[in-house]
Design an enzyme around this catalytic site. Structure first.
Site, PDB file in Angstrom:
ATOM      1  N   LYS A 170      25.711  20.680  24.748  1.00  0.00           N
ATOM      2  CA  LYS A 170      24.762  21.531  25.203  1.00  0.00           C
ATOM      3  C   LYS A 170      25.278  22.389  26.564  1.00  0.00           C
ATOM      4  O   LYS A 170      25.615  21.517  27.499  1.00  0.00           O
ATOM      5  CB  LYS A 170      23.342  20.925  25.579  1.00  0.00           C
ATOM      6  CG  LYS A 170      22.091  22.055  25.845  1.00  0.00           C
ATOM      7  CD  LYS A 170      21.557  22.820  24.468  1.00  0.00           C
ATOM      8  CE  LYS A 170      20.378  22.420  24.164  1.00  0.00           C
ATOM      9  NZ  LYS A 170      20.104  22.766  22.513  1.00  0.00           N
ATOM     10  N   THR A 174      22.066  18.297  20.362  1.00  0.00           N
ATOM     11  CA  THR A 174      22.736  18.779  21.920  1.00  0.00           C
ATOM     12  C   THR A 174      21.308  18.887  22.642  1.00  0.00           C
ATOM     13  O   THR A 174      21.165  18.832  23.776  1.00  0.00           O
ATOM     14  CB  THR A 174      23.069  20.329  21.613  1.00  0.00           C
ATOM     15  OG1 THR A 174      22.015  21.300  21.023  1.00  0.00           O
ATOM     16  CG2 THR A 174      24.497  20.372  20.898  1.00  0.00           C
ATOM     17  N   ASP A 175      20.116  19.110  21.875  1.00  0.00           N
ATOM     18  CA  ASP A 175      18.719  18.842  22.764  1.00  0.00           C
ATOM     19  C   ASP A 175      18.551  17.693  23.328  1.00  0.00           C
ATOM     20  O   ASP A 175      17.893  17.779  24.455  1.00  0.00           O
ATOM     21  CB  ASP A 175      17.454  19.137  21.805  1.00  0.00           C
ATOM     22  CG  ASP A 175      16.316  19.275  22.254  1.00  0.00           C
ATOM     23  OD1 ASP A 175      16.023  20.645  22.804  1.00  0.00           O
ATOM     24  OD2 ASP A 175      15.573  18.425  22.461  1.00  0.00           O
ATOM     25  N   PHE A 214      55.375  44.012  50.165  1.00  0.00           N
ATOM     26  CA  PHE A 214      55.713  43.998  49.012  1.00  0.00           C
ATOM     27  C   PHE A 214      57.039  44.776  48.585  1.00  0.00           C
ATOM     28  O   PHE A 214      56.908  46.002  48.612  1.00  0.00           O
ATOM     29  CB  PHE A 214      54.575  43.989  47.801  1.00  0.00           C
ATOM     30  CG  PHE A 214      54.984  43.905  46.407  1.00  0.00           C
ATOM     31  CD1 PHE A 214      55.460  42.663  46.143  1.00  0.00           C
ATOM     32  CD2 PHE A 214      54.983  45.015  45.398  1.00  0.00           C
ATOM     33  CE1 PHE A 214      55.840  42.169  45.000  1.00  0.00           C
ATOM     34  CE2 PHE A 214      55.461  44.391  44.014  1.00  0.00           C
ATOM     35  CZ  PHE A 214      55.732  43.261  43.825  1.00  0.00           C
ATOM     36  N   ARG A 255      50.307  46.172  53.681  1.00  0.00           N
ATOM     37  CA  ARG A 255      49.369  46.322  52.600  1.00  0.00           C
ATOM     38  C   ARG A 255      48.364  45.403  52.902  1.00  0.00           C
ATOM     39  O   ARG A 255      48.343  44.311  53.449  1.00  0.00           O
ATOM     40  CB  ARG A 255      49.879  46.138  51.220  1.00  0.00           C
ATOM     41  CG  ARG A 255      50.323  45.054  50.798  1.00  0.00           C
ATOM     42  CD  ARG A 255      51.067  44.799  49.370  1.00  0.00           C
ATOM     43  NE  ARG A 255      51.090  43.502  48.598  1.00  0.00           N
ATOM     44  CZ  ARG A 255      51.353  43.288  47.725  1.00  0.00           C
ATOM     45  NH1 ARG A 255      51.109  43.929  46.742  1.00  0.00           N
ATOM     46  NH2 ARG A 255      51.586  41.941  47.377  1.00  0.00           N
ATOM     47  N   GLN A 278      52.514  35.422  44.867  1.00  0.00           N
ATOM     48  CA  GLN A 278      52.788  34.202  44.471  1.00  0.00           C
ATOM     49  C   GLN A 278      53.159  33.412  45.886  1.00  0.00           C
ATOM     50  O   GLN A 278      52.843  32.015  45.477  1.00  0.00           O
ATOM     51  CB  GLN A 278      53.873  34.476  43.507  1.00  0.00           C
ATOM     52  CG  GLN A 278      53.881  34.866  42.154  1.00  0.00           C
ATOM     53  CD  GLN A 278      53.820  36.440  41.965  1.00  0.00           C
ATOM     54  OE1 GLN A 278      53.630  36.992  43.079  1.00  0.00           O
ATOM     55  NE2 GLN A 278      54.341  36.901  40.931  1.00  0.00           N
ATOM     56  N   ASN A 307      45.001  39.996  41.771  1.00  0.00           N
ATOM     57  CA  ASN A 307      45.233  40.784  42.761  1.00  0.00           C
ATOM     58  C   ASN A 307      44.601  42.048  42.897  1.00  0.00           C
ATOM     59  O   ASN A 307      44.667  43.179  42.125  1.00  0.00           O
ATOM     60  CB  ASN A 307      46.715  41.316  42.644  1.00  0.00           C
ATOM     61  CG  ASN A 307      47.336  41.780  44.193  1.00  0.00           C
ATOM     62  OD1 ASN A 307      46.613  42.474  44.882  1.00  0.00           O
ATOM     63  ND2 ASN A 307      48.739  41.820  44.136  1.00  0.00           N
ATOM     64  N   HIS A 325      43.466  45.025  43.983  1.00  0.00           N
ATOM     65  CA  HIS A 325      44.371  46.095  44.531  1.00  0.00           C
ATOM     66  C   HIS A 325      43.345  47.090  45.312  1.00  0.00           C
ATOM     67  O   HIS A 325      42.444  47.466  45.096  1.00  0.00           O
ATOM     68  CB  HIS A 325      44.974  46.988  43.795  1.00  0.00           C
ATOM     69  CG  HIS A 325      45.816  46.131  42.455  1.00  0.00           C
ATOM     70  ND1 HIS A 325      46.884  45.574  42.942  1.00  0.00           N
ATOM     71  CD2 HIS A 325      45.713  46.427  41.199  1.00  0.00           C
ATOM     72  CE1 HIS A 325      47.434  45.148  41.887  1.00  0.00           C
ATOM     73  NE2 HIS A 325      47.004  45.413  40.762  1.00  0.00           N
TER      74      HIS A 325
END
Lengths: 315, 315, 315, 315
Positions: free
Chosen positions: A12, A57-58, A158, A175, A236, A262, A264
């Site tokens: 569940k 599942t109950d 970068f 950036r 990274q 990322n 942006h």
């Protein structure tokens, strides 16, 4: 029979549970979503539809609520340990149980002098995660978080990347770096399964449970500080710094995995109307939705074996 | 012609904008979603497709980014005022502009001794809202919020209601009360439009803009405290207390509207396995998704005219 | 008292209801989300918390399910009419009821020779909408739809618009036009409330209910065909054509409102790698998320009064 | 160094791409979301931030659009094969590429006599999935779908399960069975990697690509029919029938995995107001959101090795 059954599990999912603890007039709450997945001797339910080995599942749902009342919820991990062991030990055909928990954070309304004893506001910060697996021998405990959204408005570059026929990106020396961290980390603690021969009498008791809440709070703090402290040449690199900081600081952890989009933020070109929009002066950015970079990696303690699944997001 | 054009408006929605302000090494950010809706002399674009009176939505988008850089973003409301006036005053066929702003909250990583000057984590708390409308004469300013999720774990009752053939609910003298507040409040400030005759020389300058940020912070605080302070016999009563507390405390506001789902937390019946689950002892609850109660109402300063739309959620 | 209560309503929202009708071995289903909003003599519940005039939202939920079984669901509108009248006529303090219905479409698995009598697959097409309001005198019936996503890959231009300092958009003589239609239309039928004096004996019976399902199917078809047939110079022009086509074809409707995002498809510039990407040759487009143009308008039968709320989306 | 880098990958996710093909006046469209994940010799970008081996994710995005124009999109799988091979073969440090594609279905407006040549409506049916992985040696191709929502209104039972202290569920001999299928299936085709020695001259050409579109259409049809045809004693049984039907019918597939939530439809108890609500007469059900059962399993061709990840949903 030309086809056979492979790996399977059932349970569940997303039992939404709020537990109130009353300490005199002061109330405490836990707000969880608990998902149970069970596996074991379940071929027949697939092949013939016989439910003789199936715990409904109950019933799993009822068990989650009953355990919350009977045993309380010391932490997401501790609650998962209780449940995982219960399903395996109490139901013969079930040989493995995996409990996943999401926890939502609340804080008191008006902390300080006017603090309310039973009134709360949801903080909306990241969701805490835990996954406990028990196979009758030992436990595997993963903790984690998702939707921890962070941003550095500078100290990110970068450049120096491969250029090919399809490259148009300009190198950038200042950036925004923003991401929404999903991370799972693995505890070395396994409930004592690793050393059954050396201490046969005492068993699991030789390895007390870690302080799960303290570990979570510190790991979160390390992630935030490493993100902030790293002068980033790539997402990274930032990711690796976050992972290694956590493992170096928390001896009880062996492995950590990240999935970091990322997010942006594109510097808006306003030259068409004669406006300079330079990072150094404080710029305006367009926060883009899609597509987004997606950076995923595992950081391991040297010698440890990678066990966290590679895919933290949808296949 | 058997059909005619009725009310219409157009614009660019959800311009996602991040503005960084650099104060030496210390950075400040604003993270907004800005939506522009324009109306005016626009029959022909509907009847014949002539765009002679149409300022493209792409231009509206560019304007939002350019204004953020040129004029800065003092607050969501102040930014909306600048934009709304600009579109009406600079583009002849446009006679009315409505600017809606969502603002997302961030806080510095590691506040205190180790505070980072340019590193932020999104708080995830409620979203701040603002809507500014300008028709060439005066402004209407609404402020608001959504997704402010609050819970009282006691001090809430529900009884004494109508019973009919379809009633099964049991009266409850100690229940959880939880909701996710969406609210809009209206400022009496209109930029001076109301008294043009009495002070013809000075015009709008006689009415300086309120301190929008302070008003937001205080209103949010009043909402939280009124929710927490009210011993509740119904969610409607709590709502009214929240609204009247805001209007009594903030003389600059005339009206406030709420849409508040009753986020049901059902006490789990565990008697089937012999477990008592009483509120007084601290109980376990099932947090339900749907259906949910939905309570909506306006609170007004006596004598004020209701102007906030009744429907805060989708039709 | 310096503050007073304004417009208010309450009820149970999003009752998720599936009704099966068995016609021998052939089953039929209705899959609805039903939301109830009630208003009336409800000041006291807000001022003092007295629930003496409150029909609990839990009872509203029970009523929805009970009515589905007792009376069936002839259509979304017919079901809403029954419920709206019930709440007003059976509960003294309730003077006005508004029922909103969303309906989700399913089709049979393997239609044709192998058609299954009780097996269905959800189509995923647009969601059908209905809103019925009853105030004790007459009904107002709105029907509608949302998420009807359509695209013309040509026969759409955009040029001749205003240019100002902030305009960078290039005129386009062959663009994709795509939108996701949200629309509501109003039926002139009011259950007979309009002519009580002229036909006092017969009352509502003089006006039988329209065929709601047929009206929906035809209106949807007109919307699609008008979208496809219109050579578009602007999305506003297309919208007006859609609205006027519906009103001209369906005499029982007086008014229709649209909220239509311009789902931008930007032609990707591939000149950087020497690839031509022209619409006339079949182009590649980037389907953007945000921001998006948003076009909203009402089309009215000449002489009709606009009554559909202007805001079809969140305030 | 006490920590090391483990598995890692990066790329651009969710490139939203629409490609129009013009065949005279008749247009055809493909509407995709394409996600690229690359791995290889990437330690340094993590350890030191050197991007010397990094093909920017922005370039990956450009490549997706350029390939769509240069090579067209024969199918989701064929497009993925082109891209995967390109990234590995054109960029030295990249040793493995994984392309995931989501495809959204559209149909022509007014099919039949009045069919429009360039006007489309999104069907909203399930999303088609594909994942292509290339490591320089061979391909692995998975196809799949998500959000295929199906319902049987009868021919489903659930009984004979384990009962323990926490069981309250009643056995049911006539229940609704509904689920939303997520499934991935694996093609045995690998582009010829398996037999490089036996046919060194011809290489991959000995194994032409399967007809991916036909395979998808047939597999979808088998899934629907198997769901409909199975008289179900458990959702697990239905799942296995679906999987084995696919593998028995499609010789080119070796393995199929499912994640199928049990979308509970609870028969509403209306006895409180004297209404019988029996399945045999056509009943009213409450469609619940959470929690839900979750059934996950792999079906394999006998002798095949399971390679589809176990976790199709978020960890």
């Amino acid at each position: 029979m030309p086809t056979i059954l492979g790996q399977n599990q059932y349970g569940k999912a997303e039992n939404r549970l709020v537990k109130v603890v009353r300490d005199g007039d002061t109330h405490h709450i836990k707000d969880l979503s608990v998902s149970v997945a069970l596996s074991g001797d379940l071929d027949e339910v697939h092949y013939s539809g016989s439910n003789a080995h199936v715990l409904p599942t109950d019933t799993a749902k009822n068990t989650v609520y009953a355990f919350a009342k009977e045993h309380g919820i010391a932490s997401a991990e501790a609650f998962g340990l209780l449940l995982a062991r219960h399903f395996v030990e109490s139901t013969e055909p079930i040989q493995r149980a995996r409990i996943r928990v999401e926890e939502y954070a609340w804080e008191r309304i008006a902390p300080g002098a006017g603090e309310h004893a039973h009134s709360f506001v949801r903080t909306g910060r990241e969701t805490r995660l835990a996954q406990i697996t028990y196979d009758g021998e030992g436990f595997e405990v993963l903790s984690g978080l998702k939707d921890l959204t962070v941003m550095n408005t500078t100290a990110s570059e970068f450049w120096g990347y491969i250029k090919d026929r399809y490259t148009t990106l300009r190198e950038d020396y200042d950036r925004i770096l923003a991401t929404s961290v999903t991370s799972w980390w693995r505890h070395s603690w396994d409930g004592g399964a690793a050393q059954p021969e050396t201490e046969p009498e005492t068993g699991r008791e030789t390895e007390p449970e870690p302080d799960w809440d303290a570990c979570y709070a510190r790991t979160r703090e390390h992630l935030l500080r490493a993100f902030a402290d790293t002068y980033s040449l790539s997402l990274q690199q930032t990711l690796y710094q976050m992972g290694s900081r956590v493992l170096e600081s928390r001896a009880e952890l062996d492995e950590i995995r990240f999935s970091m989009p990322n997010k942006h933020h594109f510097q808006q070109d306003l030259s068409f109307c004669g406006i300079e929009n330079q990072a150094k002066d404080g710029a305006v950015y367009h926060a883009a939705d899609r597509p987004y970079g997606l950076i995923e990696a595992t950081v391991l303690r040297d010698g440890a074996r990678a066990r966290i699944p590679v895919d933290l997001t949808n296949l």
